[in-house]
Write a protein that holds these residues in place. Sequence first.
Motif, PDB file in Angstrom:
ATOM      1  N   VAL A 232       0.859  -1.186   0.000  1.00 59.68           N
ATOM      2  CA  VAL A 232       0.000   0.000   0.000  1.00 59.68           C
ATOM      3  C   VAL A 232       0.894   1.235   0.000  1.00 59.68           C
ATOM      4  O   VAL A 232       2.043   1.179   0.449  1.00 59.68           O
ATOM      5  CB  VAL A 232      -0.939   0.018   1.232  1.00 59.68           C
ATOM      6  CG1 VAL A 232      -1.822  -1.215   1.256  1.00 59.68           C
ATOM      7  CG2 VAL A 232      -0.141   0.134   2.525  1.00 59.68           C
ATOM      8  N   PRO A 233       0.406   2.361  -0.512  1.00 62.90           N
ATOM      9  CA  PRO A 233       1.228   3.580  -0.531  1.00 62.90           C
ATOM     10  C   PRO A 233       1.597   4.036   0.876  1.00 62.90           C
ATOM     11  O   PRO A 233       0.771   4.012   1.787  1.00 62.90           O
ATOM     12  CB  PRO A 233       0.321   4.607  -1.222  1.00 62.90           C
ATOM     13  CG  PRO A 233      -0.696   3.806  -1.960  1.00 62.90           C
ATOM     14  CD  PRO A 233      -0.909   2.566  -1.155  1.00 62.90           C
ATOM     15  N   VAL A 234       2.841   4.440   1.040  1.00 61.07           N
ATOM     16  CA  VAL A 234       3.317   5.004   2.299  1.00 61.07           C
ATOM     17  C   VAL A 234       3.811   6.419   2.012  1.00 61.07           C
ATOM     18  O   VAL A 234       4.690   6.607   1.165  1.00 61.07           O
ATOM     19  CB  VAL A 234       4.449   4.167   2.920  1.00 61.07           C
ATOM     20  CG1 VAL A 234       4.964   4.835   4.199  1.00 61.07           C
ATOM     21  CG2 VAL A 234       3.969   2.753   3.221  1.00 61.07           C
ATOM     22  N   VAL A 235       3.250   7.387   2.685  1.00 63.41           N
ATOM     23  CA  VAL A 235       3.616   8.789   2.481  1.00 63.41           C
ATOM     24  C   VAL A 235       4.336   9.288   3.726  1.00 63.41           C
ATOM     25  O   VAL A 235       3.826   9.167   4.843  1.00 63.41           O
ATOM     26  CB  VAL A 235       2.370   9.659   2.208  1.00 63.41           C
ATOM     27  CG1 VAL A 235       2.772  11.120   2.039  1.00 63.41           C
ATOM     28  CG2 VAL A 235       1.634   9.161   0.973  1.00 63.41           C
ATOM     29  N   LEU A 236       5.522   9.845   3.526  1.00 63.43           N
ATOM     30  CA  LEU A 236       6.303  10.408   4.624  1.00 63.43           C
ATOM     31  C   LEU A 236       6.327  11.923   4.482  1.00 63.43           C
ATOM     32  O   LEU A 236       6.524  12.443   3.380  1.00 63.43           O
ATOM     33  CB  LEU A 236       7.739   9.868   4.605  1.00 63.43           C
ATOM     34  CG  LEU A 236       7.907   8.347   4.507  1.00 63.43           C
ATOM     35  CD1 LEU A 236       9.391   7.992   4.478  1.00 63.43           C
ATOM     36  CD2 LEU A 236       7.214   7.650   5.663  1.00 63.43           C
ATOM     37  N   VAL A 237       6.125  12.625   5.582  1.00 64.97           N
ATOM     38  CA  VAL A 237       6.134  14.090   5.568  1.00 64.97           C
ATOM     39  C   VAL A 237       7.316  14.571   6.390  1.00 64.97           C
ATOM     40  O   VAL A 237       7.504  14.138   7.532  1.00 64.97           O
ATOM     41  CB  VAL A 237       4.824  14.663   6.147  1.00 64.97           C
ATOM     42  CG1 VAL A 237       4.859  16.190   6.118  1.00 64.97           C
ATOM     43  CG2 VAL A 237       3.628  14.142   5.368  1.00 64.97           C
ATOM     44  N   ALA A 238       8.119  15.469   5.809  1.00 68.01           N
ATOM     45  CA  ALA A 238       9.299  15.987   6.505  1.00 68.01           C
ATOM     46  C   ALA A 238       9.480  17.458   6.184  1.00 68.01           C
ATOM     47  O   ALA A 238       9.253  17.897   5.052  1.00 68.01           O
ATOM     48  CB  ALA A 238      10.549  15.207   6.100  1.00 68.01           C
ATOM     49  N   ASN A 239       9.882  18.216   7.190  1.00 64.39           N
ATOM     50  CA  ASN A 239      10.211  19.624   6.966  1.00 64.39           C
ATOM     51  C   ASN A 239      11.591  19.765   6.331  1.00 64.39           C
ATOM     52  O   ASN A 239      11.833  20.674   5.544  1.00 64.39           O
ATOM     53  CB  ASN A 239      10.168  20.390   8.296  1.00 64.39           C
ATOM     54  CG  ASN A 239       8.770  20.469   8.872  1.00 64.39           C
ATOM     55  OD1 ASN A 239       7.813  20.763   8.164  1.00 64.39           O
ATOM     56  ND2 ASN A 239       8.637  20.189  10.162  1.00 64.39           N
TER      57      ASN A 239
END
Length: 352
Positions: free
Chosen positions: A76-83
């Motif tokens: 399944v898609p895995v989305v990572l959020v980073a500044n």
Amino acid sequence: MHAYASEKGYEVIETNASDFRTRENIERIVGAASGMASLTMGQRKIILVDEVDGIDARADAGAVTSLADIISKTHVPVVLVANDPWDPRLAPLRDACLMIQFRRIPKPSVAAHLKKIAAAENVRVPEDVLRRIVENSEGDLRSAINDLQMASAALEMGLVTGSRDRKDEIFTALATIFNAKSFNTAQEAARNIDIDHSELMQWILENAPQQLSPTDLAEALENLAKADLYLQRINTRQNWQLLRYAVPMMTAGVALSRKTSPSKFVKFTYPEAIKFLGRTKSIRETLNSISEKVGKKLHMSARKARTEILPYLKIIMSHDGKELAEYFELSPEETQYLRGGEVKKSRAKGRG
């Protein structure tokens, strides 16, 4: 991401990097989600891991490597959020991910979107106020929407939005609390506002049903109930150390209850309880003044005079009572109140 998921029919399973401290935890939280069936029959999933650059290399030993390993195996898609995606610690993740950079939204686009929201919600915001919101947002659309929400509520109450006043601070605090992503951010909102904690509680309680989904609201109300219990104990026992529990419950407890993003723009509303107190302020002041005068003459407390003497005094005054009015040195307004007031309502207030 939530908007995309809603549009494309995905279920979002969201977590924060601060939720896991070890390799075992990340495998348990993210790894399990990557292989778990959707809660909604037939709906696809997206795993969203926020603030991934906030991982502590010492505390979260092996977390980055473990996360990269999960990404390589997930179906399944895995989305990572980073500044800061260029943090050296995130090198294994950069190699495993397609990087998409989100730039700050141009000011004209922010202004256009705010005007669209205002029109849809039938909110009239002066151009100068709108320009200030756009300038202060610095390309952050979510921040701009929060400011628009605050400004619309201020305008509705006839406040001057060009200057910062007490109610303006309340709206800012509410926007922070309901949109905070971390414990500290939500709790800090209460420290930056000059308002009684009980009154802040009323503002949060009044607006929670409009700001949160029914599922999130249940958890938020449970935390608010606990906060209210602590506030009551503070009032009765004068144990102010309990504020260390009450404030986090009413702020962070509400903020972290939100698992789903709001589906639409919702204005903040003034608490009905505070409105009622405002409408009845003159009546309560008159009642307190009468109670003090009667208590002084009869050598008893104002509270006792209000509950034990005033109900009978009102009955007598409804017939004449001129001598009593002179004896208790009542003003014409106080005399008029006793002649036309409602006995039951006065007694209920006195017992409260």
